[in-house]
Design a protein around this motif. Structure first.
Motif, short mmCIF file in Angstrom:
data_model
loop_
_atom_site.label_atom_id
_atom_site.label_comp_id
_atom_site.label_asym_id
_atom_site.label_seq_id
_atom_site.Cartn_x
_atom_site.Cartn_y
_atom_site.Cartn_z
N ILE A 82 -67.85 -5.37 -168.12
CA ILE A 82 -66.89 -6.44 -167.82
C ILE A 82 -65.87 -5.96 -166.78
O ILE A 82 -65.52 -6.68 -165.85
N ILE A 83 -65.40 -4.73 -166.95
CA ILE A 83 -64.45 -4.17 -165.97
C ILE A 83 -65.09 -4.09 -164.59
O ILE A 83 -64.46 -4.43 -163.58
N MET A 84 -66.35 -3.65 -164.55
CA MET A 84 -67.00 -3.45 -163.25
C MET A 84 -67.24 -4.76 -162.51
O MET A 84 -67.21 -4.78 -161.27
N VAL A 85 -67.49 -5.85 -163.23
CA VAL A 85 -67.76 -7.11 -162.53
C VAL A 85 -66.51 -7.96 -162.36
O VAL A 85 -66.51 -8.91 -161.56
N SER A 86 -65.43 -7.64 -163.08
CA SER A 86 -64.24 -8.49 -163.06
C SER A 86 -63.03 -7.88 -162.37
O SER A 86 -62.07 -8.59 -162.08
N PHE A 87 -63.06 -6.58 -162.12
CA PHE A 87 -61.90 -5.91 -161.55
C PHE A 87 -62.34 -4.88 -160.49
O PHE A 87 -63.49 -4.43 -160.51
N PRO A 88 -61.44 -4.50 -159.60
CA PRO A 88 -61.75 -3.39 -158.70
C PRO A 88 -61.84 -2.10 -159.49
O PRO A 88 -61.09 -1.89 -160.44
N VAL A 89 -62.77 -1.23 -159.12
CA VAL A 89 -63.02 -0.01 -159.89
C VAL A 89 -63.01 1.22 -158.97
O VAL A 89 -63.25 1.12 -157.76
N PRO A 90 -62.74 2.40 -159.55
CA PRO A 90 -62.73 3.64 -158.75
C PRO A 90 -64.15 4.03 -158.33
O PRO A 90 -65.03 4.18 -159.18
N VAL A 91 -64.34 4.16 -157.04
CA VAL A 91 -65.64 4.58 -156.50
C VAL A 91 -65.40 5.69 -155.49
O VAL A 91 -64.71 5.50 -154.50
N PHE A 138 -57.10 7.42 -166.82
CA PHE A 138 -57.05 8.62 -165.97
C PHE A 138 -57.82 8.40 -164.68
O PHE A 138 -57.38 8.84 -163.60
N ALA A 139 -58.98 7.72 -164.76
CA ALA A 139 -59.78 7.48 -163.56
C ALA A 139 -59.02 6.64 -162.53
O ALA A 139 -59.05 6.94 -161.32
N TYR A 140 -58.33 5.62 -163.00
CA TYR A 140 -57.54 4.79 -162.08
C TYR A 140 -56.35 5.55 -161.54
O TYR A 140 -55.93 5.35 -160.39
N TRP A 141 -55.78 6.44 -162.35
CA TRP A 141 -54.60 7.20 -161.93
C TRP A 141 -54.95 8.26 -160.88
O TRP A 141 -54.22 8.45 -159.91
N ILE A 142 -56.09 8.93 -161.06
CA ILE A 142 -56.43 10.05 -160.20
C ILE A 142 -57.11 9.60 -158.90
O ILE A 142 -57.14 10.34 -157.92
N THR A 143 -57.65 8.39 -158.88
CA THR A 143 -58.37 7.92 -157.69
C THR A 143 -57.40 7.34 -156.66
O THR A 143 -56.56 6.50 -157.00
N PRO A 144 -57.50 7.77 -155.41
CA PRO A 144 -56.64 7.20 -154.36
C PRO A 144 -56.84 5.68 -154.27
O PRO A 144 -57.96 5.19 -154.44
N PRO A 145 -55.78 4.94 -154.01
CA PRO A 145 -55.87 3.46 -153.98
C PRO A 145 -56.95 2.94 -153.04
O PRO A 145 -57.58 1.92 -153.33
N GLU A 146 -57.17 3.62 -151.92
CA GLU A 146 -58.16 3.14 -150.97
C GLU A 146 -59.59 3.26 -151.50
O GLU A 146 -60.54 2.70 -150.92
N HIS A 147 -59.77 4.00 -152.59
CA HIS A 147 -61.10 4.15 -153.17
C HIS A 147 -61.28 3.31 -154.44
O HIS A 147 -62.27 3.48 -155.16
N ILE A 148 -60.35 2.42 -154.69
CA ILE A 148 -60.50 1.47 -155.80
C ILE A 148 -60.90 0.14 -155.19
O ILE A 148 -60.12 -0.50 -154.48
N GLU A 149 -62.12 -0.27 -155.41
CA GLU A 149 -62.69 -1.40 -154.68
C GLU A 149 -63.45 -2.36 -155.58
O GLU A 149 -63.88 -2.01 -156.68
#
Length: 211
Positions: free
Chosen positions: A116-125, A32-43
């Motif tokens: 692991i997700i936070m250090v290995s992939f772009p995350v919603p911020v 849900f977090a990845y779905w609701i977050t605008p792409p420009e805020h996934i970093e």
């Protein structure tokens, strides 16, 4: 009267089921977090944020390996006859594992997987529009189910209550406390989406009251 063995078995089953639900809620919230977050805020995290996540990941993974490695070895995962103590625990397939142990494993698995997700992939911020701070939604996905699960585990440690006639467990209060703790924590997930200070304050009030 209820026997101690019956009470322990019920607590064991409840914690095992709650652990399963917590893991499912975490997965759903991450999606849900990845779905609701605008792409420009996934970093991608970098600098201090990524270094802090790496340090936490190294500490968590080391602690989990050192604590549970010997335990799994003792549990005879290769099919060797279990010890008397372990044979009394709940059975899942060919493994014997208690609800309390399942809860601890889920808590630590979710914590390590989040890092692991936070250090290995772009995350919603996102940036909290009121406090102006950076909010890592993936952390709130972790904390929301684990707050309730750990509260329930703590509540279930209590011995049954005796009302003068029989032993009983205040299950409604235990479930209520765990649910309110998760609800209180989930408000942290909502704050970055509250652009109006009155809406933000309302969720803060809900968070404080449920806590």
């Amino acid at each position: 009267n209820i026997s101690l063995d019956d009470d322990v078995a019920k607590v064991d089953a409840i914690l095992f089921r709650a652990s399963s639900y917590a893991a499912i809620v975490w997965i759903v919230l991450v999606i849900f977090a990845y779905w609701i977050t605008p792409p420009e805020h996934i970093e991608w995290l970098d600098g201090t944020e990524r270094n802090a996540a790496l340090v936490e990941l190294s500490i968590l993974s080391t602690a989990v390996a050192m604590k549970h490695g010997p335990l799994f070895w003792e549990m005879n995962l290769l099919g060797v006859k279990p010890t008397l103590e372990l044979s009394r625990r709940s059975t899942v397939g060919s493994l014997r594992i208690s609800g309390l142990l399942a809860g601890g494993l889920v808590v630590q698995f979710v914590a390590v997987a989040t890092m692991i997700i936070m250090v290995s992939f772009p995350v919603p911020v996102l940036v909290d529009p009121i406090l102006k701070g950076r909010v890592h939604l993936i952390r709130w996905c972790e904390w929301t189910p684990l707050a309730g699960l750990m509260t329930l585990m703590t509540e279930c440690i209590d011995a049954p209550e005796f009302n003068g006639k029989e032993l009983s467990q205040p299950w409604k209060r235990k479930f209520r406390d765990a649910t309110f703790e998760s609800l209180s924590t989930f408000c942290g997930f909502i704050f970055p989406f509250c652009e109006n200070i009155f809406v933000w304050a309302s969720f803060m009030l809900v968070s404080c009251v449920t806590y």
